[in-house]
Design a protein around this motif. Sequence first.
Motif, mmCIF file in Angstrom:
data_model
loop_
_atom_site.group_PDB
_atom_site.id
_atom_site.type_symbol
_atom_site.label_atom_id
_atom_site.label_comp_id
_atom_site.label_asym_id
_atom_site.label_seq_id
_atom_site.Cartn_x
_atom_site.Cartn_y
_atom_site.Cartn_z
ATOM 1 N N LYS A 196 0.756 -1.199 -0.216
ATOM 2 C CA LYS A 196 -0.079 0.078 -0.157
ATOM 3 C C LYS A 196 0.950 1.173 -0.010
ATOM 4 C CE LYS A 196 -3.908 -0.046 2.589
ATOM 5 N NZ LYS A 196 -4.919 -0.150 3.666
ATOM 6 N N VAL A 197 0.897 1.846 -1.252
ATOM 7 C CA VAL A 197 1.718 3.110 -1.408
ATOM 8 C C VAL A 197 0.634 4.500 -1.344
ATOM 9 C CG1 VAL A 197 3.577 4.188 -2.603
ATOM 10 C CG2 VAL A 197 3.333 1.570 -2.301
ATOM 11 N N THR A 222 -0.760 4.195 -12.154
ATOM 12 C CA THR A 222 -0.682 4.084 -13.497
ATOM 13 C C THR A 222 0.518 3.497 -14.158
ATOM 14 O OG1 THR A 222 -2.434 5.457 -13.996
ATOM 15 C CG2 THR A 222 -1.260 4.925 -15.948
ATOM 16 N N ASP A 223 1.649 4.561 -14.020
ATOM 17 C CA ASP A 223 2.708 4.200 -14.501
ATOM 18 C C ASP A 223 3.544 3.052 -13.761
ATOM 19 O OD1 ASP A 223 2.472 6.232 -16.352
ATOM 20 O OD2 ASP A 223 3.416 7.820 -15.006
ATOM 21 N N LEU A 224 3.627 3.009 -12.419
ATOM 22 C CA LEU A 224 4.237 1.932 -11.765
ATOM 23 C C LEU A 224 3.352 0.678 -11.572
ATOM 24 C CD1 LEU A 224 6.229 4.107 -9.059
ATOM 25 C CD2 LEU A 224 7.095 2.901 -10.977
ATOM 26 N N GLY A 225 2.170 0.997 -11.544
ATOM 27 C CA GLY A 225 1.226 -0.128 -11.616
ATOM 28 C C GLY A 225 0.852 -0.732 -10.514
ATOM 29 N N LEU A 226 1.022 0.068 -9.301
ATOM 30 C CA LEU A 226 0.851 -0.289 -7.888
ATOM 31 C C LEU A 226 -0.829 -0.458 -7.784
ATOM 32 C CD1 LEU A 226 3.457 1.921 -6.337
ATOM 33 C CD2 LEU A 226 3.720 -0.551 -6.332
ATOM 34 N N PRO A 227 -1.216 -1.086 -6.724
ATOM 35 C CA PRO A 227 -2.508 -1.471 -6.458
ATOM 36 C C PRO A 227 -3.200 0.028 -5.734
ATOM 37 C CG PRO A 227 -1.282 -2.758 -4.851
ATOM 38 C CD PRO A 227 -0.174 -2.192 -6.099
ATOM 39 N N VAL A 228 -4.463 0.303 -6.174
ATOM 40 C CA VAL A 228 -4.758 1.491 -5.698
ATOM 41 C C VAL A 228 -5.529 0.914 -4.451
ATOM 42 C CG1 VAL A 228 -6.458 3.286 -5.836
ATOM 43 C CG2 VAL A 228 -5.322 2.348 -7.943
ATOM 44 N N PRO A 229 -4.981 1.844 -3.276
ATOM 45 C CA PRO A 229 -5.793 1.316 -1.902
ATOM 46 C C PRO A 229 -7.248 1.583 -1.974
ATOM 47 C CG PRO A 229 -3.706 2.475 -1.606
ATOM 48 C CD PRO A 229 -4.024 2.481 -3.044
ATOM 49 N N ALA A 230 -7.951 0.678 -1.476
ATOM 50 C CA ALA A 230 -9.542 1.017 -1.279
ATOM 51 C C ALA A 230 -10.061 2.363 -0.634
ATOM 52 C CB ALA A 230 -10.162 -0.294 -0.455
ATOM 53 N N LYS A 245 -7.863 9.288 10.939
ATOM 54 C CA LYS A 245 -8.663 8.705 9.749
ATOM 55 C C LYS A 245 -7.615 8.157 9.079
ATOM 56 C CE LYS A 245 -12.031 8.972 6.214
ATOM 57 N NZ LYS A 245 -12.913 10.034 5.099
ATOM 58 N N PHE A 246 -6.383 8.729 8.710
ATOM 59 C CA PHE A 246 -5.390 8.366 7.723
ATOM 60 C C PHE A 246 -4.594 7.204 8.386
ATOM 61 C CE2 PHE A 246 -0.731 8.752 6.326
ATOM 62 C CZ PHE A 246 -1.082 8.722 4.992
ATOM 63 N N SER A 247 -4.599 7.266 9.752
ATOM 64 C CA SER A 247 -3.971 5.896 10.374
ATOM 65 C C SER A 247 -4.741 4.955 10.190
ATOM 66 C CB SER A 247 -3.739 6.177 11.785
ATOM 67 O OG SER A 247 -5.032 6.242 12.477
ATOM 68 N N GLU A 248 -5.846 4.871 10.044
ATOM 69 C CA GLU A 248 -6.842 3.489 9.612
ATOM 70 C C GLU A 248 -6.085 3.072 8.178
ATOM 71 O OE1 GLU A 248 -10.874 4.797 9.599
ATOM 72 O OE2 GLU A 248 -10.891 5.170 11.679
ATOM 73 N N MET A 249 -5.754 3.732 7.246
ATOM 74 C CA MET A 249 -5.228 3.477 6.129
ATOM 75 C C MET A 249 -3.934 2.671 6.528
ATOM 76 S SD MET A 249 -4.285 5.398 2.445
ATOM 77 C CE MET A 249 -5.518 6.588 3.145
ATOM 78 N N ASP A 250 -3.005 2.974 7.201
ATOM 79 C CA ASP A 250 -1.752 2.451 7.476
ATOM 80 C C ASP A 250 -0.747 1.905 6.288
ATOM 81 O OD1 ASP A 250 0.116 1.924 9.530
ATOM 82 O OD2 ASP A 250 -0.809 -0.074 9.994
ATOM 83 N N PRO A 251 -0.439 3.026 5.526
ATOM 84 C CA PRO A 251 0.404 2.568 4.294
ATOM 85 C C PRO A 251 1.763 1.914 4.623
ATOM 86 C CG PRO A 251 -0.468 4.762 4.121
ATOM 87 C CD PRO A 251 -0.765 4.423 5.571
ATOM 88 N N ASP A 252 2.272 1.105 3.554
ATOM 89 C CA ASP A 252 3.655 0.625 3.843
ATOM 90 C C ASP A 252 4.565 1.736 3.234
ATOM 91 O OD1 ASP A 252 2.857 -2.221 4.385
ATOM 92 O OD2 ASP A 252 1.667 -1.822 2.715
ATOM 93 N N TYR A 253 4.291 2.463 2.404
ATOM 94 C CA TYR A 253 4.899 3.545 1.967
ATOM 95 C C TYR A 253 4.230 4.749 1.892
ATOM 96 C CZ TYR A 253 8.210 -0.044 0.600
ATOM 97 O OH TYR A 253 9.292 -1.253 0.283
#
Length: 320
Positions: A196-197, A222-230, A245-253
């Motif tokens: 999740k980026v 699009t360019d890097l093809g990474l999955p779009v987080p929900a 609210k952002f912390s609930e997303m808890d991204p990897d990058y």
Amino acid sequence: MRKGLRTWGLMLLTSVSLGVYAAGCGSQARDAAMPAAEKPASRVVQYLGKEYTLPVKAEKIVVTGALEGLEDLLALGVKPVGSMSIGGTFPAIFADILQEAKPIGERMQPSFETLLQIRPDVIISSDKFPAATAIQLGKIAPTIPLSHFPGDGEANLRFLGELTGSGDKAEAMIRQYRQKAAAAQDHLPARVKDKKVVAIRIRVGSISVYPAHVFFNDVLYTDLGLPVPAEIRAVKYQELISLEKFSEMDPDYIFLQYAAGENPAHPQAVENLQQNPIWRSLKAMKNNRVFVNVVDPLIQGVAIGGKIQFLEAALEKLHQ
């Protein structure tokens, strides 16, 4: 006696008529000899499905509202005669092209009085302006509202290349971007392809997130093809969200962009965020995968030059 008077009157009338005729001929001859007032040569240019009548030589260009436009002009080496300011000054990133430019107001607050004084040939504006502002600008000079959507980046650059006689340079940049984008996914580490980026920006001291094809998300998804987080799929417009609210997303990058000029009342926003226990508990923060300003914070993720910069920077960081 009466016959003589009639004859004399007839001769006088004829003489006057001939004089008027001669004067008229002389005036016509002079008018024919004098060059007509020259009208500026114009041309019709197409941009995003619309036609704009613009001067053949657009020597006096001003930019208001559209940082994307300044990015493109910088890449093309074109110097506008007037430009918006950010926080009362011209951003350092545009120093090479704005050294002699005249300030024409803040980003979304153009000074119509100053624009009237400059008398530009063309105004590069933003499609974010309200209709009333767009109408006022159009009364001053031909005005083109530049798109702020990353998918229109190539069209933006092509249009400005054509406007400024830099078409070849614009096409070369577009080819370079396409080549890099085509090769980007092959250079992406396998371990991040399901991670999740996210890219965020600090605006007015708060976290802003963007739809999947806006800001740098277009490069990431699009360019890097990474999955779009929900959570990003659910975003329809630029959205200010709480840290909780952002912390609930808890991204990897996390790619975080912060410009001081956009946060005059929050000069310590990033430092305060980094000291917040909620922020420090994020997965990306724990693994040292929060990257602040990998490119200049005023780069919008629309102009081709800026997209190339972010693409290269993101690939480098995702290898860490």
